[in-house]
Structure formats: C-alpha cells, structure tokens
Design a protein around this motif. Structure first.
Motif, PDB file in Angstrom:
ATOM      1  N   ASP A  67       0.721  -1.201  -0.027  1.00 20.05           N
ATOM      2  CA  ASP A  67      -0.037   0.121   0.035  1.00 20.05           C
ATOM      3  C   ASP A  67       1.017   1.293   0.073  1.00 20.05           C
ATOM      4  O   ASP A  67       0.652   2.210  -0.641  1.00 20.05           O
ATOM      5  N   VAL A  68       1.915   1.151   0.852  1.00 19.09           N
ATOM      6  CA  VAL A  68       2.845   2.535   0.887  1.00 19.09           C
ATOM      7  C   VAL A  68       3.751   2.648  -0.625  1.00 19.09           C
ATOM      8  O   VAL A  68       3.708   3.762  -0.893  1.00 19.09           O
ATOM      9  N   MET A  97       1.456   4.154  -2.928  1.00 15.12           N
ATOM     10  CA  MET A  97       1.247   5.753  -3.035  1.00 15.12           C
ATOM     11  C   MET A  97       2.115   6.381  -3.912  1.00 15.12           C
ATOM     12  O   MET A  97       1.763   7.507  -4.417  1.00 15.12           O
ATOM     13  N   GLY A  98       3.296   5.915  -4.484  1.00 11.87           N
ATOM     14  CA  GLY A  98       4.093   6.400  -5.562  1.00 11.87           C
ATOM     15  C   GLY A  98       3.233   6.740  -6.661  1.00 11.87           C
ATOM     16  O   GLY A  98       3.785   7.746  -7.226  1.00 11.87           O
ATOM     17  N   TYR A 129       0.032   7.589  -6.830  1.00 13.78           N
ATOM     18  CA  TYR A 129      -0.990   8.741  -6.665  1.00 13.78           C
ATOM     19  C   TYR A 129      -0.945  10.027  -7.304  1.00 13.78           C
ATOM     20  O   TYR A 129      -1.734  10.565  -7.826  1.00 13.78           O
ATOM     21  N   GLY A 130       0.549  10.268  -7.370  1.00 10.79           N
ATOM     22  CA  GLY A 130       0.784  11.726  -8.089  1.00 10.79           C
ATOM     23  C   GLY A 130       0.174  11.772  -9.606  1.00 10.79           C
ATOM     24  O   GLY A 130      -0.547  12.451 -10.066  1.00 10.79           O
ATOM     25  N   LEU A 173      -1.882   9.760 -11.011  1.00 11.68           N
ATOM     26  CA  LEU A 173      -3.529   9.574 -10.987  1.00 11.68           C
ATOM     27  C   LEU A 173      -4.089  10.672 -10.748  1.00 11.68           C
ATOM     28  O   LEU A 173      -5.054  10.975 -11.389  1.00 11.68           O
ATOM     29  N   PHE A 176      10.397   2.868   1.106  1.00 19.97           N
ATOM     30  CA  PHE A 176      10.402   4.258   1.068  1.00 19.97           C
ATOM     31  C   PHE A 176      10.946   4.521  -0.333  1.00 19.97           C
ATOM     32  O   PHE A 176      10.392   5.070  -1.384  1.00 19.97           O
ATOM     33  N   ARG A 189       8.826   3.033  -3.264  1.00 18.26           N
ATOM     34  CA  ARG A 189       7.830   4.246  -3.485  1.00 18.26           C
ATOM     35  C   ARG A 189       8.274   5.273  -4.526  1.00 18.26           C
ATOM     36  O   ARG A 189       7.464   5.604  -5.277  1.00 18.26           O
ATOM     37  N   ALA A 190       9.202   5.884  -4.274  1.00 19.41           N
ATOM     38  CA  ALA A 190       9.924   6.690  -4.864  1.00 19.41           C
ATOM     39  C   ALA A 190      10.239   5.961  -6.741  1.00 19.41           C
ATOM     40  O   ALA A 190       9.987   6.805  -7.539  1.00 19.41           O
ATOM     41  N   GLN A 247       7.383   6.137  -8.655  1.00 15.25           N
ATOM     42  CA  GLN A 247       7.238   7.357  -9.711  1.00 15.25           C
ATOM     43  C   GLN A 247       7.773   7.438 -10.970  1.00 15.25           C
ATOM     44  O   GLN A 247       7.380   8.344 -11.738  1.00 15.25           O
ATOM     45  N   TYR A 293       5.544  14.122   1.963  1.00 15.24           N
ATOM     46  CA  TYR A 293       5.497  13.551   0.512  1.00 15.24           C
ATOM     47  C   TYR A 293       4.414  13.792  -0.467  1.00 15.24           C
ATOM     48  O   TYR A 293       4.260  13.952  -1.510  1.00 15.24           O
ATOM     49  N   LEU A 310       3.965  14.949  -4.549  1.00 14.93           N
ATOM     50  CA  LEU A 310       3.231  14.720  -5.500  1.00 14.93           C
ATOM     51  C   LEU A 310       2.524  15.572  -6.309  1.00 14.93           C
ATOM     52  O   LEU A 310       1.774  15.041  -7.469  1.00 14.93           O
ATOM     53  N   PHE A 328      -0.229  17.220  -4.927  1.00 17.82           N
ATOM     54  CA  PHE A 328      -1.606  17.620  -4.299  1.00 17.82           C
ATOM     55  C   PHE A 328      -1.569  18.826  -3.381  1.00 17.82           C
ATOM     56  O   PHE A 328      -0.398  19.015  -2.568  1.00 17.82           O
TER      57      PHE A 328
END
Lengths: 245, 356
Positions: A96-97, A100-101, A103-104, A106, A149, A152-153, A156, B157, B161, B163
């Motif tokens: 899940d974490v 999050m990468g 999300y930007g 999206l 972490f 997650r980067a 992106q 963070y 992104l 937001f």
C-alpha cells in the motif's frame, strides 16, 4: 563535462525564525550524477532538499528543473523522506505504501488499479521486498522500511531523485542494496541527490558532492573537490579523511 | 436511531483524528462550539436546534482555525494552543450561558442540555439532518479515500506529488467539526471528544488496515449510541451523553485487553508461553550437551547434575518427558533419539527464525 543541467537553484535563502538556515545558495546539478550533500548537523541539508521540493517556503530564490519552474516539472521528481518523518504504526501494508508513489500520476479522486499494482510489485521486487508485500509496516525492520520508501519513489518513474539520509539506521546489507539501486539509476541516466552523513563512503558511493554549511562551500566532482581543505571549511575543525586510492 | 447514526459518523471521522495524532482537537472544537450556541440563542431568542447548531458550527470552525493559526504563526506547541483555545471559548460560553439564565426569557431553560447532552430532545428532523450529513460524509470519504490516506501517512510526500495538502486538510477538519456539532445535542460539549476517540481507539486494536479500522470504528460508535440510549432510557434523569460515553469506553477497555494481536491479555499469554518454550529449549540444550559426551546418547545420567543448571525445574523435566524427548528411570534420565535430534536442530531453528 556533463551536458544538461537537471536542477538549478538561484539565490535560495531559507529561515525558520530569525536565523537563516540556508543563505544565498546557488547550485547547479548536472544530469546523470549521483550527488551527496554533506555538512554538519544543522547545516541545512534536509532544508535544502525540502525547499527545492516546495515543502518549505523559501524567503528568496528560485528553483528550476530542466529549465522550467519546479511546479511544472513535478512529475520528473521523486522524493524519499527521512524514515523517521512518518508514523510506522500507521495501519497499512508495505504494498500500500509503495502504491502511494502512483498517486501523483493518478491525480485527484481516481483510485489505483491493476496497472498501478503491477508497477508497485515491480518496484518491491527491485528493492528485494516482494516477500514482505502484505506485511504490516510496523513489523518491518528499519532497513526494510527504508527500502519500502525507496520502492515508493521508484514507482514514480522520475528523472530526478531526492533522498534524505537513506542510509540512516540501516544495516550493511541494506546499505549495499540501496547503493546498488542508486548506481543503477545513474546508469539509466537519472540524477540522484542524497543527503549523506558518512564521509568515509563518499568517494566510494558518489561521483559528485556538495559541501553545505548554511552557505554552499563547494560543489563539483568528488575526485576534484573532496579534500581536506573543503572538509575543514565545512566542518570547522581540522578534518582529515584518508581517501583511498 | 439518531444516536446510532451519530456514533457511526463520529467513529469514522474519529479514526482520522486519532491517526493524525490530533485527538485533543475534537475536545477543543466541541468546547469552542459552546459560545456559538449561546450567541445564536441571544440573537434569535428561540431554541430552534438548527439555528443553535449553526452557531455552534461557526464558532467551532473559528476555534479550529485559530488553533491552526497559533500553531503555524507562533512558537507555541499544539497542545498549548489547543488548551488555550479550549478554555478561552468554553469560559466565554459559560459566561454567556449564565448571562442568558438571568434573562427573563422563558425559553432559556434547557440550554444547559448542550453541556452534557440529552438524546430525548432529538426530534425526527434532527435525525434526518444527521443521516444526510453522514451520507455526504460517507460519499466524500469514498471519493477522497486515497488522498486522506496518503495525507495521514506522509504529508510532506503528498505535497511533492502535487496534491494541495491544505485542501485535503481543511476537508478532513471541516467534517470533523461538522460531526462534533451534530453530536452536541446528544452527547454534549464536555464529553463529545470521547465519542470521536473511543470508537477509533477501540477499532485500532483489532486491525492493521485503515479501511477496516474506519468501518469498525463506525460500528463501535453506532453500538455505543444504541446501548447508551437504551440504558439511559430505562432510568429517569439519566443523561444520555455520559452513558453513551461509558459504553464506548467499555468497548475500548475490552479491545485493549482482548484484541488478538495488540491486546494486553494475548500479549501477556504469548510472553509467558515464549518464556516457557525458551526455558524448555535451554534445558533440552543443556541435556544435549551432557548426552553428547557419551557415544551412546541414551546413556543414563543422574537427575542431580541438572540441579546446577538454572531454569531447570521438575515441571520442565516433566514436560520434556511428556514430549517424549527424555525418558526417566528412577532418579536417572536419558535422552531419546527424538529428543537428541530436536536438540541438535534447536540452535539452527532459533537463528533462522530471527532472520526471517
């Protein structure tokens, strides 16, 4: 020697209260380098990264990414915060974490789907954390959390990576794993900027270095400027490191 | 019915407050709402609950944004800011209430219900209002789930992104304020924050997933509302608010003790069990070392030698016999093949177990 300038910082000044934390920083980071930012505690290393990324508001100065303002180039930039900046007891899983990468890209409201999940799984694989994908994040070790972490980067898929002390509190295995990924990124033409603490490993890990202590002391290729003179200027005391040939 | 909806909505939003470590914010908001109620009454002179709640909403929001202002603009820590605003608004509210009570207005009786709440004052219209707000809140939650989640976990963070974290933040906070204001009539100013925190704290004990936590908190909140109202209805003059809060606290207590992964009870049981297992393993390992010195591993030894070994008791010996690792013969013992094998694997197991 290098062609394009990836990150350009002009006259950046940042203050929390009355005392400036960063004073008049000019910095040009060429594309494709693996750069360390070094300096004593309170030198403003994390602040520099956070100001470049717009998390902190500078008093003066500007930042451009590939010649355009940062706000227009967000998608090219990924950030790995300090591990201690979040609450690892948060009820969520490793996968899940990493998701999050995505999300930007999206944007608002849209949910991550299969494509995003696949990308997240690939990133987990790259950092060697695939077996832990469903693990609650509080049950990961410090090194594993750092790798999450990083993953997650990676999701992106950026061109420039900013990392805030990724080697802090991780064991030797994780350190090697992380540096190998960073070197791979550089090989792929990406630019990586790392806040770093361990001076001994600078020549081994990095090819570019910036000395920082409120003001910028020096910046350039490690082999040219990583010397006792600059270290003394940055750390104040007569600092000597033995640089292995 | 109304209290069930109320419990559900405060439970859901409370999860966010707890995870943001803003537990006290709810307390400050509810106290800050009091002068709004009083002022709304002074202006209109009527006890229409919608008008009063509107007043509460306005002053609750003002209080919230003052708190945020104090935190960002001054050196004060958030707990100081919260405490300051809480007592300032509550004091002002009480002042207005006492002033109102001295007024020759027949309507004034009953305003103090907002201090501790009274579910009986809820009319059908109020319940509908709650249901509608809960519906909107649910919709917003579903729409912005991703944004809420990432902001709660890692705000810096989220900013990188692209937001607008301020927007998300204001959205969450506004809904928390809204939920609190809705609850004032039932639970009251003083105890409202418990409605926000108790279901969420209880839910956190049972799950490691944010989604499940929010749903569980809603269920706990709803049940607290129903049971609390039912209990208070059986007795005359029993305020609903305190009863609901006590029921919710019982949920918290039970969750802290009995939850399987985080609960104190199971933690203690696991702790004791692990210690026992280790004790057993140590004893077996000690016997293994003695048995190893003989070519024939089943060679008998006196029980007396074991007495020098710390952690050895009759109980552990009995257990080893029970597991068929060791056999007894008078006051001699000897190891079985199985025990020997297990013991030789023990060390390896222990180390691989740690690396996992």
């Amino acid at each position: 020697m290098k062609n394009k300038i990836a990150v350009k910082v002009d006259d950046l000044t940042v203050a929390y209260n009355y005392k400036p934390v960063l004073w008049d920083i000019d910095l040009e980071i060429p594309e494709g380098v693996l750069m360390a930012i070094v300096g004593p505690n309170g030198a403003g290393k994390s602040t520099l990264i956070k100001s470049i990324l717009g998390i902190l508001k500078p008093i003066a100065g500007s930042v451009s990414i590939y010649g355009k303002p940062y706000e227009d180039q967000r998608s090219l930039v990924a950030y790995v915060p300090q591990k201690g900046s979040v609450d690892w007891d948060f009820p969520t899983t490793a996968l899940d974490v990493v998701k999050m990468g995505t999300y930007g890209s999206l944007g608002w409201i849209k949910r991550p789907g299969l494509k995003q999940k696949k990308a997240a799984l690939e990133a987990l694989e790259k950092v060697g954390m695939l077996p832990f994908k469903n693990r609650q994040i509080s049950q990961l070790s410090g090194g594993q959390q750092q790798r999450i972490f990083l993953a997650r980067a990676l999701v992106q898929n950026a061109s420039i990576y900013f990392m805030d002390e990724p080697f802090q509190g991780v064991d030797a295995t994780t350190e090697i794993a992380i540096i190998n990924i960073l070197k791979e990124l550089r090989k792929a033409g990406k630019t990586v900027i790392v806040v770093h603490h361990d001076l001994q490993t600078v020549p081994e890990y990095f090819d570019w270095v910036t000395f920082l202590n409120v003001k910028k002391i020096a910046t350039g290729p490690v082999k040219d400027i990583f010397n006792d003179d600059n270290l003394t200027k940055t750390y104040g005391i007569n600092y000597k490191v033995s640089i292995q040939e | 019915m109304g209290t069930a909806i109320l419990g559900a909505i405060t439970g859901m939003l409370g999860s966010f407050a707890v995870l943001r470590k803003q537990s006290l914010l709810g307390d400050a908001i509810s106290h800050a709402a009091l002068p709004g109620i009083a002022i709304a009454f002074l202006i209109t002179g009527a006890k229409d609950s919608n008008t009063l709640l509107l007043g509460a909403l306005v002053s609750g929001l003002i209080g919230t944004f003052w708190i945020r202002g104090i935190i960002t603009k001054t050196h004060l820590k958030s707990d100081t800011a919260l405490g300051l605003i809480l007592s300032l608004f509550f004091g002002f509210g009480m002042l207005l209430l006492t002033y109102i009570q001295k007024q020759p207005n027949a309507n004034q009786a009953g305003l103090d219900k907002y201090l501790f709440g009274q579910a009986a004052t809820l009319v059908e219209r109020d319940v509908w209002l709650m249901a509608i707000v809960t519906g909107i809140c649910l919709l917003v939650l579903l729409l912005f789930w991703k944004e809420f989640k990432i902001l709660l976990f890692d705000a810096d963070y989220t900013k990188t992104l692209g937001f607008n974290t301020k927007t998300i933040d204001i959205l969450i906070t506004s809904f928390i304020v809204l939920a609190i204001v809705l609850g004032l009539q039932t639970v009251g100013v003083v105890l409202m924050s418990a409605m926000l925190l108790a279901p969420a704290a209880a839910a956190r004990q049972w799950t490691n997933s944010l989604g499940v936590m929010v749903i569980l908190a809603a269920i706990f909140g709803a049940f607290s509302g129903v049971f609390g109202t039912a209990i208070s209805a059986t007795q005359n003059n029993l305020s609903t608010g305190p009863v609901i809060v006590i029921v919710a606290s019982i949920f918290v207590l039970l969750s802290f003790v009995f939850s399987p992964s985080r609960g104190l009870l199971f933690k203690q049981i696991r702790f004791i069990k692990n210690r026992r297992d280790l004790e057993l393993h140590k004893t077996l390992a000690f016997m293994y070392n003695i048995a190893e010195t003989h070519e024939d591993i089943t060679h008998p030894h006196a029980i007396k030698i074991l007495n020098n070994f710390q952690g050895f008791t009759k109980g552990t010996l009995q257990k080893l016999v029970h597991k068929n690792y060791v056999k007894l013969d008078g006051n001699m013992w000897y190891m079985t093949e199985e025990g020997f094998k297990t013991a030789s694997n023990l060390y390896n197991q222990q180390t691989t177990g740690d690396n996992e």
